[in-house]
Write an enzyme that holds these catalytic residues in place. Structure first.
Site, mmCIF file in Angstrom:
data_model
loop_
_atom_site.group_PDB
_atom_site.id
_atom_site.type_symbol
_atom_site.label_atom_id
_atom_site.label_comp_id
_atom_site.label_asym_id
_atom_site.label_seq_id
_atom_site.Cartn_x
_atom_site.Cartn_y
_atom_site.Cartn_z
ATOM 1 N N HIS A 31 6.930 -5.005 -2.950
ATOM 2 C CA HIS A 31 5.552 -4.607 -3.245
ATOM 3 C C HIS A 31 5.200 -4.748 -4.725
ATOM 4 O O HIS A 31 4.031 -4.684 -5.086
ATOM 5 C CB HIS A 31 5.342 -3.150 -2.831
ATOM 6 C CG HIS A 31 5.881 -2.869 -1.460
ATOM 7 N ND1 HIS A 31 7.126 -2.321 -1.249
ATOM 8 C CD2 HIS A 31 5.364 -3.093 -0.250
ATOM 9 C CE1 HIS A 31 7.337 -2.217 0.053
ATOM 10 N NE2 HIS A 31 6.287 -2.676 0.683
ATOM 11 N N GLU A 51 1.985 -1.433 -3.599
ATOM 12 C CA GLU A 51 1.495 -2.703 -4.176
ATOM 13 C C GLU A 51 0.307 -2.434 -5.102
ATOM 14 O O GLU A 51 0.193 -3.035 -6.174
ATOM 15 C CB GLU A 51 1.085 -3.680 -3.065
ATOM 16 C CG GLU A 51 0.598 -5.005 -3.654
ATOM 17 C CD GLU A 51 0.050 -5.965 -2.601
ATOM 18 O OE1 GLU A 51 0.590 -5.993 -1.480
ATOM 19 O OE2 GLU A 51 -0.916 -6.686 -2.913
ATOM 20 N N SER A 71 3.462 0.635 7.021
ATOM 21 C CA SER A 71 3.314 -0.797 6.767
ATOM 22 C C SER A 71 1.834 -1.163 6.825
ATOM 23 O O SER A 71 1.203 -1.115 7.884
ATOM 24 C CB SER A 71 4.109 -1.594 7.805
ATOM 25 O OG SER A 71 3.637 -2.921 7.870
ATOM 26 N N ASN A 73 0.229 -4.090 6.502
ATOM 27 C CA ASN A 73 -0.188 -5.245 7.316
ATOM 28 C C ASN A 73 -0.066 -4.949 8.805
ATOM 29 O O ASN A 73 -0.851 -5.438 9.605
ATOM 30 C CB ASN A 73 0.578 -6.504 6.890
ATOM 31 C CG ASN A 73 2.002 -6.523 7.388
ATOM 32 O OD1 ASN A 73 2.261 -6.980 8.488
ATOM 33 N ND2 ASN A 73 2.948 -6.014 6.599
#
Ligand code: SF4
Length: 320
Positions: A74, A126, A222, A224
């Site tokens: 990340h 991130e 997560s 995504n």
């Protein structure tokens, strides 16, 4: 019951690289190898690496000086890099090259004197890494309402970058709102949402046309994987995030003739197989795979690990 597997699904090139960095570091330097944050957001992957001798920490203060330390896919803030340097840590950086690209793009925009707007989710590592890599004003927006609430004059030169794992649709709306709001705004030529995120989202959209229920293999944290589930739900298909086969709720698929199955970019194929096995325990299952885009992207490893072999397969999570 028919099960249709999305294509592509599961591990992306950034995750393969990150996991391989940990495996090769363990092989080359021997355990313990310290990893800041979950190397990728998947408990199964993390537990397997822990069993091989990786120690996962949230703060570098937990790492002894001179230890081999890996930054997760990340990315990290500059302050984390500086702390590692002050502790004399031997750092291997597993930040996905596509995340690094966002950092560099953001730095270029700030260097041009623009106020930078990051489209992303507060608290995601991130986002913390990207905001902490860029010296200068970086404003986070998570939705169109937050665009309206920005305390920035309309004629201020601004630029935007995006978290790599957002939904393409969500981002499109936020970018349009930014473009309505500011007179002088630029963004990357191709948006920062990465190829793997886009491909997995497109595959779920195809699945939505064919199935009664969608199961997304992936972890709660997560980003995504959550976006994949949301795409299914937004299309009106009951969609569930599932870590592995043990979490399958038979009620989800009781009335389904066709189940769509996909996996987030941090979920290994072995967990998809585990969910298929759990579905088989409920009755006969016929599995097919959607025709889909073939992914051939590979990211280079850090040069110091090029001569090390890896301990487990990064693609399947299985022993060789
Ligand atoms: S999802 Fe995209 S940005 Fe994230 S690790 Fe994978 S390739 Fe990199």
């Amino acid at each position: 019951m028919k099960v249709i597997l999305a294509q592509p699904r599961g591990f992306c090139a950034g995750v393969v690289r990150a996991v391989e960095i940990v495996e090769r570091a363990l092989q080359k330097y021997g355990p313990p190898v310290y990893v800041r944050h979950e190397i990728v957001h998947n408990k199964h992957v993390v537990e397997r690496l822990k069993a091989k001798g990786a120690c996962f920490v949230e703060d570098l203060s937990e790492v002894p000086s001179d230890a081999v330390t890996i930054f997760s896919a990340h990315g990290v803030a500059k302050a984390v890099e500086e702390q590692a340097s002050s502790q004399n840590l031997w750092v291997l950086n597993a930040t996905c090259p596509l995340v690094t690209k966002v950092h560099n793009q953001g730095k270029r925009y700030v260097g041009q004197g623009r106020v930078l707007i990051l489209i992303g989710h507060a608290g995601h590592p991130e986002v913390e890494g990207t905001m902490g890599q860029i010296t200068g004003p970086v404003l986070l927006v998570q939705n169109e309402r937050e665009v309206d609430a920005l305390d920035v004059p309309v004629d201020t030169p601004v630029a935007y970058v995006t978290q790599t794992t957002l939904s393409v649709d969500d981002t499109r709306g936020i970018i349009a709102a930014l473009q309505r709001r500011f007179n002088d705004i630029i963004g990357p030529d191709t948006r920062d949402i990465c190829y793997a995120t886009q491909n997995r989202q497109s595959a779920v959209r195809e699945l939505c046309k064919l199935v009664d229920v969608i199961l997304v293999v992936g972890a709660n944290n997560s980003s995504n994987s959550n976006r994949l589930r949301e795409i299914g739900a937004d299309a009106g298909i009951p969609s569930y995030l599932i870590a592995d086969g043990s979490e399958l709720n038979p009620g989800w698929v009781r009335d389904a003739e066709v189940v769509g199955l996909t996996a987030g970019a941090s979920a290994p194929e072995i967990l998809v197989e585990d969910v298929v096995a759990a579905l088989r325990r409920l009755g006969p299952v016929e599995v097919t795979t959607l025709p889909g885009r073939e992914e051939t992207i590979e990211f280079r490893l850090p040069p110091e690990l090029a001569d090390a072999t890896r301990g487990i397969s990064s693609t399947t999570g299985a022993e060789p």
